[in-house]
Write an enzyme that holds these catalytic residues in place. Sequence first.
Site, mmCIF file in Angstrom:
data_model
loop_
_atom_site.group_PDB
_atom_site.id
_atom_site.type_symbol
_atom_site.label_atom_id
_atom_site.label_comp_id
_atom_site.label_asym_id
_atom_site.label_seq_id
_atom_site.Cartn_x
_atom_site.Cartn_y
_atom_site.Cartn_z
ATOM 1 C CB SER A 1 33.073 44.250 45.723
ATOM 2 O OG SER A 1 32.742 45.588 46.014
ATOM 3 C CE1 TYR B 1 36.306 46.078 41.407
ATOM 4 C CE2 TYR B 1 34.408 46.723 42.731
ATOM 5 C CZ TYR B 1 35.612 46.073 42.607
ATOM 6 O OH TYR B 1 36.145 45.399 43.684
#
Length: 293
Positions: A141, A154
């Site tokens: 990501s 995250y």
Amino acid sequence: MTTSPENRIGTQGCVVVTGASTGIGAATARELAHRGFLVLAGVRRDRDADALRAPGIEPVILDITDPDHISALATRVDSQTTPLRAVVNNAGISVNAPVEALPLNEWRTLFEVNLFGHVAVTQALLPALLRESGRVINISSVGGKIAMATFGPYAGTKFALEAVSDALRRELAPLGVAVVVVEPGGVHTEMGERGIATTTRLAEAMSPDHRDRYGQLVQAVVALTAAGTTGGSTAEQAARVVAEAVTARRPSTRYTVGRDAAMITRLSRVLSDRMLDRVAAATLRRHHPKAAA
């Protein structure tokens, strides 16, 4: 005469895709099947398997935190004659919360899925990949490059996945196995929507002190995330990038998905930490709830 998709199944080899119930994983499974691969698509539930099953796609029940599921997957791969060309480590969950406010059990669950599960799948399938000079595709990501406020949990898993990918790439390159990282920006998927729901749930469970300190920040992050997933890339666009990573003769070490991802990764290389702090704060400020009249 053109060859029907059914007659092309497996002609390009086999690919394992984890987290294929919805979103990028499901779109990747369909894209690779269309290109002639046999896709072993990891899903969590029978109804997800029924929805995904199609020519070239064989759903397998797979929880990447369950050693028995991973062992069964490795046995399935070893039992076939179709060579394993790639493993796409895509499974993941999204959790945004302030570092102080997120309970440690939530941290551990996040790392079990987003990092340790990928390591476990990779370890189990590496013998098959080594036999065929295959490749490992890790779905990271932009959060693996920059960690905005409340993205610490995250992003921590994605920073770690990036580091593991770098080490693994250098370990396996002499052995003929490529390791590639794909870094999506905002993508409109059910995972993003579930992440917003999880963030909201965790915010509601915060202590009064935590709500005083972080309540408006969390609201801004929810609004920012909703805007990113609504206006971001589609799962199908992301799937085409993943397919390129699987099929390219000489794949890049990293691919981005979406203009936002390309811009953020460039900024992370050229701006100082303090400048990035200001950019991140300005981005969130636009989404803060308006002051009460």
